[in-house]
Design a protein around this motif. Structure first.
Motif, PDB file in Angstrom:
ATOM      1  N   SER A  66       0.841  -1.176   0.000  1.00 23.79           N
ATOM      2  CA  SER A  66       0.000   0.000   0.000  1.00 23.79           C
ATOM      3  C   SER A  66       0.882   1.233   0.000  1.00 23.79           C
ATOM      4  CB  SER A  66      -0.908  -0.001   1.234  1.00 23.79           C
ATOM      5  OG  SER A  66      -1.594   1.219   1.331  1.00 23.79           O
ATOM      6  N   TYR A  67       0.519   2.221  -0.773  1.00 22.84           N
ATOM      7  CA  TYR A  67       1.282   3.460  -0.819  1.00 22.84           C
ATOM      8  C   TYR A  67       1.219   4.183   0.522  1.00 22.84           C
ATOM      9  CZ  TYR A  67       2.821   8.082  -2.278  1.00 22.84           C
ATOM     10  OH  TYR A  67       3.489   9.269  -2.383  1.00 22.84           O
ATOM     11  N   ALA A  68       0.083   4.067   1.192  1.00 18.32           N
ATOM     12  CA  ALA A  68      -0.097   4.739   2.478  1.00 18.32           C
ATOM     13  C   ALA A  68       0.855   4.192   3.543  1.00 18.32           C
ATOM     14  CB  ALA A  68      -1.537   4.592   2.938  1.00 18.32           C
ATOM     15  N   TRP A  69       1.345   2.980   3.351  1.00 24.20           N
ATOM     16  CA  TRP A  69       2.245   2.391   4.335  1.00 24.20           C
ATOM     17  C   TRP A  69       3.551   3.180   4.434  1.00 24.20           C
ATOM     18  CZ3 TRP A  69       7.003  -0.140   4.512  1.00 24.20           C
ATOM     19  CH2 TRP A  69       7.260  -0.847   5.681  1.00 24.20           C
ATOM     20  N   ASN A  70       3.935   3.890   3.371  1.00 25.38           N
ATOM     21  CA  ASN A  70       5.155   4.708   3.406  1.00 25.38           C
ATOM     22  C   ASN A  70       5.083   5.804   4.462  1.00 25.38           C
ATOM     23  OD1 ASN A  70       6.413   3.342   1.320  1.00 25.38           O
ATOM     24  ND2 ASN A  70       5.424   4.613  -0.228  1.00 25.38           N
TER      25      ASN A  70
ATOM     26  N   TYR B 106       2.639   5.936  10.783  1.00 23.65           N
ATOM     27  CA  TYR B 106       3.300   6.278  12.036  1.00 23.65           C
ATOM     28  C   TYR B 106       3.689   4.981  12.746  1.00 23.65           C
ATOM     29  CZ  TYR B 106       4.196   8.174  16.647  1.00 23.65           C
ATOM     30  OH  TYR B 106       4.785   8.513  17.825  1.00 23.65           O
ATOM     31  N   GLY B 107       4.911   4.919  13.227  1.00 22.01           N
ATOM     32  CA  GLY B 107       5.346   3.731  13.958  1.00 22.01           C
ATOM     33  C   GLY B 107       5.786   2.586  13.057  1.00 22.01           C
ATOM     34  N   ARG B 108       6.317   2.902  11.860  1.00 21.09           N
ATOM     35  CA  ARG B 108       6.837   1.849  10.982  1.00 21.09           C
ATOM     36  C   ARG B 108       8.008   1.160  11.661  1.00 21.09           C
ATOM     37  NH1 ARG B 108       8.088   4.223   5.118  1.00 21.09           N
ATOM     38  NH2 ARG B 108       9.913   3.008   5.540  1.00 21.09           N
ATOM     39  N   PRO B 109       8.227  -0.115  11.380  1.00 20.27           N
ATOM     40  CA  PRO B 109       9.356  -0.809  12.015  1.00 20.27           C
ATOM     41  C   PRO B 109      10.718  -0.355  11.501  1.00 20.27           C
ATOM     42  CG  PRO B 109       8.191  -2.273  10.531  1.00 20.27           C
ATOM     43  CD  PRO B 109       7.404  -1.007  10.604  1.00 20.27           C
ATOM     44  N   ASP B 110      10.808   0.152  10.288  1.00 19.40           N
ATOM     45  CA  ASP B 110      12.103   0.602   9.760  1.00 19.40           C
ATOM     46  C   ASP B 110      12.121   2.126   9.662  1.00 19.40           C
ATOM     47  OD1 ASP B 110      10.151   0.382   7.856  1.00 19.40           O
ATOM     48  OD2 ASP B 110      11.495  -0.094   6.222  1.00 19.40           O
ATOM     49  N   ARG B 111      13.304   2.692   9.525  1.00 20.30           N
ATOM     50  CA  ARG B 111      13.463   4.138   9.520  1.00 20.30           C
ATOM     51  C   ARG B 111      13.091   4.756   8.184  1.00 20.30           C
ATOM     52  NH1 ARG B 111      18.651   5.829  12.913  1.00 20.30           N
ATOM     53  NH2 ARG B 111      18.435   4.315  14.571  1.00 20.30           N
ATOM     54  N   TRP B 112      12.808   6.031   8.244  1.00 19.43           N
ATOM     55  CA  TRP B 112      12.565   6.806   7.036  1.00 19.43           C
ATOM     56  C   TRP B 112      13.904   7.065   6.381  1.00 19.43           C
ATOM     57  CZ3 TRP B 112       8.261   7.794   4.518  1.00 19.43           C
ATOM     58  CH2 TRP B 112       8.277   8.755   3.530  1.00 19.43           C
ATOM     59  N   THR B 113      14.066   6.784   5.084  1.00 23.24           N
ATOM     60  CA  THR B 113      15.397   6.809   4.475  1.00 23.24           C
ATOM     61  C   THR B 113      15.606   7.959   3.500  1.00 23.24           C
ATOM     62  OG1 THR B 113      14.623   5.313   2.769  1.00 23.24           O
ATOM     63  CG2 THR B 113      15.694   4.329   4.687  1.00 23.24           C
ATOM     64  N   HIS B 114      14.854   9.021   3.583  1.00 21.61           N
ATOM     65  CA  HIS B 114      15.086  10.126   2.659  1.00 21.61           C
ATOM     66  C   HIS B 114      16.170  10.974   3.193  1.00 21.61           C
ATOM     67  CE1 HIS B 114      12.090   8.565   0.257  1.00 21.61           C
ATOM     68  NE2 HIS B 114      11.251   9.533   0.181  1.00 21.61           N
TER      69      HIS B 114
END
Length: 101
Positions: free
Chosen positions: A86-90, A93-101
């Motif tokens: 799902s695009y919304a998964w990007n 809040y509280g994703r298991p991995d870090r934001w990589t931008h």
């Protein structure tokens, strides 16, 4: 005179599976390739390596090989597992991995 029946992999540069829908019958090499001494090119006297026959289904390819007396090896494609995305998964809040931008 042996052949290989397989389903080619999809193109890595494109997402669709349009070109990988057909089954292919290719002859296995009967003779080794030889390096030509004058130019250094590789050559072969085996012209069956140039033959590549496409079929819509696996059954058609097997039937063709049996009808013409061609010994064949059947290679089944590996099973692919589709994961729902799902695009919304990007932006969750509280994703298991870090934001990589």
């Amino acid at each position: 005179m042996a052949a290989r029946i397989y389903k080619p992999a999809q193109n890595v540069m494109q997402q669709g599976k349009g070109a990988s829908a057909d089954w292919v019958l290719e002859y296995l090499p009967a003779k080794r390739r030889v390096i030509e001494p004058l130019m250094g090119w590789t050559s072969s006297a085996d012209t069956r390596r140039q033959v590549r026959i496409n079929f819509a289904t696996k059954d058609e390819a097997v039937a063709f090989a049996k009808k013409n007396g061609i010994a064949f090896r059947l290679e089944e494609p590996p099973a692919t597992k589709l994961r729902p995305k799902s695009y919304a998964w990007n932006f969750k809040y509280g994703r298991p991995d870090r934001w990589t931008h």
